[in-house]
Design a protein around this motif. Structure first.
Motif, PDB file in Angstrom:
ATOM      1  N   CYS A 266       0.809  -1.221   0.000  1.00 16.68           N
ATOM      2  CA  CYS A 266       0.000   0.000   0.000  1.00 16.68           C
ATOM      3  C   CYS A 266       0.843   1.272   0.000  1.00 16.68           C
ATOM      4  O   CYS A 266       0.330   2.350  -0.314  1.00 16.68           O
ATOM      5  N   LEU A 267       2.110   1.159   0.373  1.00 14.72           N
ATOM      6  CA  LEU A 267       2.980   2.331   0.341  1.00 14.72           C
ATOM      7  C   LEU A 267       3.384   2.688  -1.086  1.00 14.72           C
ATOM      8  O   LEU A 267       3.742   3.837  -1.366  1.00 14.72           O
ATOM      9  N   VAL A 268       3.362   1.712  -1.994  1.00 20.42           N
ATOM     10  CA  VAL A 268       3.819   1.968  -3.368  1.00 20.42           C
ATOM     11  C   VAL A 268       2.697   1.854  -4.395  1.00 20.42           C
ATOM     12  O   VAL A 268       2.792   2.431  -5.485  1.00 20.42           O
ATOM     13  N   TRP A 269       1.634   1.106  -4.081  1.00 16.26           N
ATOM     14  CA  TRP A 269       0.534   0.923  -5.036  1.00 16.26           C
ATOM     15  C   TRP A 269      -0.641   1.777  -4.605  1.00 16.26           C
ATOM     16  O   TRP A 269      -1.129   1.668  -3.488  1.00 16.26           O
ATOM     17  N   ARG A 270      -1.101   2.619  -5.498  1.00 15.62           N
ATOM     18  CA  ARG A 270      -2.206   3.518  -5.185  1.00 15.62           C
ATOM     19  C   ARG A 270      -3.342   3.270  -6.181  1.00 15.62           C
ATOM     20  O   ARG A 270      -3.490   3.987  -7.169  1.00 15.62           O
ATOM     21  N   PRO A 271      -4.143   2.245  -5.963  1.00 14.28           N
ATOM     22  CA  PRO A 271      -5.220   1.931  -6.912  1.00 14.28           C
ATOM     23  C   PRO A 271      -6.266   3.030  -6.957  1.00 14.28           C
ATOM     24  O   PRO A 271      -6.547   3.691  -5.952  1.00 14.28           O
ATOM     25  N   ARG A 272      -6.836   3.227  -8.141  1.00 13.64           N
ATOM     26  CA  ARG A 272      -7.850   4.265  -8.296  1.00 13.64           C
ATOM     27  C   ARG A 272      -9.214   3.776  -7.798  1.00 13.64           C
ATOM     28  O   ARG A 272      -9.923   4.498  -7.114  1.00 13.64           O
ATOM     29  N   ARG A 273      -9.584   2.536  -8.157  1.00 14.18           N
ATOM     30  CA  ARG A 273     -10.869   1.980  -7.722  1.00 14.18           C
ATOM     31  C   ARG A 273     -10.706   1.365  -6.324  1.00 14.18           C
ATOM     32  O   ARG A 273     -10.678   0.146  -6.157  1.00 14.18           O
ATOM     33  N   MET A 382     -19.905  -7.446  -4.703  1.00 14.05           N
ATOM     34  CA  MET A 382     -19.466  -6.940  -6.001  1.00 14.05           C
ATOM     35  C   MET A 382     -20.636  -6.620  -6.921  1.00 14.05           C
ATOM     36  O   MET A 382     -20.461  -5.968  -7.954  1.00 14.05           O
ATOM     37  N   GLY A 383     -21.840  -7.060  -6.560  1.00 13.35           N
ATOM     38  CA  GLY A 383     -23.023  -6.713  -7.342  1.00 13.35           C
ATOM     39  C   GLY A 383     -23.594  -5.343  -7.010  1.00 13.35           C
ATOM     40  O   GLY A 383     -24.552  -4.900  -7.644  1.00 13.35           O
ATOM     41  N   VAL A 384     -23.003  -4.645  -6.038  1.00 10.69           N
ATOM     42  CA  VAL A 384     -23.470  -3.302  -5.654  1.00 10.69           C
ATOM     43  C   VAL A 384     -22.823  -2.272  -6.579  1.00 10.69           C
ATOM     44  O   VAL A 384     -21.598  -2.229  -6.728  1.00 10.69           O
ATOM     45  N   ARG A 385     -23.620  -1.440  -7.202  1.00 17.51           N
ATOM     46  CA  ARG A 385     -23.125  -0.511  -8.212  1.00 17.51           C
ATOM     47  C   ARG A 385     -22.099   0.478  -7.654  1.00 17.51           C
ATOM     48  O   ARG A 385     -21.104   0.794  -8.303  1.00 17.51           O
ATOM     49  N   ASP A 386     -22.335   0.953  -6.436  1.00 19.59           N
ATOM     50  CA  ASP A 386     -21.430   1.967  -5.872  1.00 19.59           C
ATOM     51  C   ASP A 386     -20.034   1.430  -5.590  1.00 19.59           C
ATOM     52  O   ASP A 386     -19.101   2.220  -5.402  1.00 19.59           O
ATOM     53  N   VAL A 387     -19.866   0.109  -5.538  1.00 18.97           N
ATOM     54  CA  VAL A 387     -18.527  -0.458  -5.347  1.00 18.97           C
ATOM     55  C   VAL A 387     -17.589  -0.005  -6.464  1.00 18.97           C
ATOM     56  O   VAL A 387     -16.390   0.177  -6.247  1.00 18.97           O
ATOM     57  N   TYR A 388     -18.124   0.215  -7.659  1.00 19.30           N
ATOM     58  CA  TYR A 388     -17.309   0.598  -8.803  1.00 19.30           C
ATOM     59  C   TYR A 388     -17.201   2.120  -8.938  1.00 19.30           C
ATOM     60  O   TYR A 388     -16.428   2.626  -9.750  1.00 19.30           O
ATOM     61  N   ARG A 389     -17.985   2.857  -8.158  1.00 20.86           N
ATOM     62  CA  ARG A 389     -17.987   4.325  -8.269  1.00 20.86           C
ATOM     63  C   ARG A 389     -17.089   5.003  -7.244  1.00 20.86           C
ATOM     64  O   ARG A 389     -16.654   6.134  -7.461  1.00 20.86           O
ATOM     65  N   ILE A 390     -16.847   4.349  -6.116  1.00 18.26           N
ATOM     66  CA  ILE A 390     -16.043   4.973  -5.064  1.00 18.26           C
ATOM     67  C   ILE A 390     -14.574   4.832  -5.432  1.00 18.26           C
ATOM     68  O   ILE A 390     -14.038   3.722  -5.495  1.00 18.26           O
ATOM     69  N   ARG A 391     -13.908   5.954  -5.671  1.00 18.59           N
ATOM     70  CA  ARG A 391     -12.524   5.940  -6.113  1.00 18.59           C
ATOM     71  C   ARG A 391     -11.657   6.798  -5.213  1.00 18.59           C
ATOM     72  O   ARG A 391     -12.139   7.596  -4.426  1.00 18.59           O
ATOM     73  N   ARG A 392     -10.370   6.648  -5.387  1.00 18.65           N
ATOM     74  CA  ARG A 392      -9.411   7.415  -4.591  1.00 18.65           C
ATOM     75  C   ARG A 392      -9.459   8.877  -4.993  1.00 18.65           C
ATOM     76  O   ARG A 392      -9.489   9.221  -6.173  1.00 18.65           O
TER      77      ARG A 392
END
Length: 394
Positions: A266-273, A382-392
């Motif tokens: 987590c110190l080096v990888w900063r995922p957007r989703r 994973m079937g919840v739509r907002d799971v894909y909308r919340i981003r960094r």
């Protein structure tokens, strides 16, 4: 790390972690030393857990109304007093299950108030775009000492008895309390309403965020299945199908090493989703349960434990970052408390169900069921739509 207040917060975590890593071993042998067995230890652990569960919501409300640094100061001070009392009881030979349970209860009360307050500290100290790395750094000390802390604690207890290890834990809580008091963070702006109104407003905020309540609902199943499988059934399967305590110690060490590796990731990888990563990586906890349930060779179990540790820590860091970036600071304590309570609600029921199921199924069969529960909860989330909308943010 350029922020002095964050360095102080990180140092408090490091100091406290050195004592907390040794405390479980010392507490267990303090109970055993006064003639207690599994039943006595279960009473002590229950006395520690129940107050935390009951008072978490009150702790969340307080975290949004008072100075969080003062709450952390008082909470750590209370934990220091409780551990010091157990140390004195163990050193003087006057420890009883009842007395230790009272001290454990006080520690549980302290945890109920410090946990929601701690969730909102990093967001007060660093900009939002740096929160993921800040959360990862905060977890480094605890995960690092988990690898060697129990070993050191076992050595200290075997040489000097549990009192010294418990005394050290009390001292570290005291030092951490003083460091946290120095943060001097002001409280949130009061809403003008009473505590019950604030609690109702927090519940409304919790229900209005589908990504939050759906993740909490999935976590209710995941956390219960994980603890019932790994913590309760894992040692039994290791004793029956592997080489007992030695094998289980290796599995625990592999899991702790995975946690530390996940923090470094987590110190080096900063995922957007962030939310999607949080849901998917948490599913890795089903792997060691499935490996034990299938009776795979020990190297496969160790590998599965490492992967589970990596995934769990990535999920924890991502979740903390999501909460801090997508929940207003004035609501963070209450919404964190609702999430924490929701994830813990099913744990007693899971223990009871495992006890009942063990009369008809083998431990390995129940482990496979626990792994399947984690898998199904993840797929549903994973079937919840907002799971894909919340981003960094940033």
């Amino acid at each position: 790390m350029r922020v002095p207040a964050f360095r102080r917060f990180l140092l408090a975590h490091l100091v406290s972690a050195t004592g907390s890593a040794m405390a479980p071993v010392a507490l267990a042998f303090a109970v055993i030393g006064q003639g207690g067995g599994a039943g006595s230890l279960g009473i002590v652990l229950t006395a520690n857990t129940v107050p935390t569960l009951v008072l978490l919501l009150a702790g969340g409300v307080l975290a949004d109304r008072m100075s969080r640094s003062r709450i952390l100061f008082l909470g750590n001070l209370g934990a220091a007093a409780a551990q010091a009392a157990v140390a004195v009881l163990a050193a003087t030979g006057t420890a009883t299950t009842f007395a230790i349970s009272i001290c454990a209860c006080l520690s549980g009360v302290s945890a109920a108030f410090t946990a929601p307050a701690a969730q909102g500290i990093a967001s007060r100290l660093v900009p939002k775009e740096h929160l993921q790395r800040a959360n990862a750094l905060v977890r480094v000390p605890g995960n690092a000492v988990k690898v060697i802390g129990p070993v050191v604690g076992g050595f200290v207890v075997s040489v000097t008895g549990p009192a010294w290890a418990l005394g050290w834990d009390a001292a570290t809580f005291g030092v951490a309390a003083l460091l946290l008091l120095g943060l001097r963070l002001a409280g949130a702006v009061p809403s003008g309403a009473g505590p019950l109104a604030d609690l109702r407003a927090g519940w409304a905020g919790f229900r209005s965020r589908s990504w939050l309540w759906s993740y909490t609902a999935a976590g209710t199943a995941v956390v219960a299945a994980w603890l019932a499988g790994f913590q309760l059934l894992g040692p039994l399967v290791a004793d029956h199908d592997y080489s007992g305590a030695r094998s289980w110690g290796l599995v625990q060490g592999a899991f702790a090493a995975g946690l530390l590796a996940g923090t470094l990731v987590c110190l080096v990888w900063r995922p957007r989703r962030l939310m999607l990563v949080c849901v998917v990586t948490g599913a890795g906890m089903m792997l060691p349960l499935a490996a034990l349930g299938r009776g795979l060779a020990l190297p496969w179990v160790l590998g599965a434990a490492v992967v589970a540790g990596v995934g769990l820590d990535v999920a924890i860091v991502c979740w903390s970052t999501i909460m801090q970036q997508h929940v207003p600071d004035e609501e963070l304590g209450r919404l964190s408390a609702f999430n924490a309570v929701g994830e813990r609600l099913a744990i007693p029921a899971a223990y009871l169900l495992v006890a009942l199921a063990s009369a008809h199924w083998s431990s390995r069969q129940i482990l496979l069921v626990c792994a399947a529960v984690i898998c199904l909860a993840t797929v549903a989330n994973m079937g919840v739509r907002d799971v894909y909308r919340i981003r960094r943010v940033g």
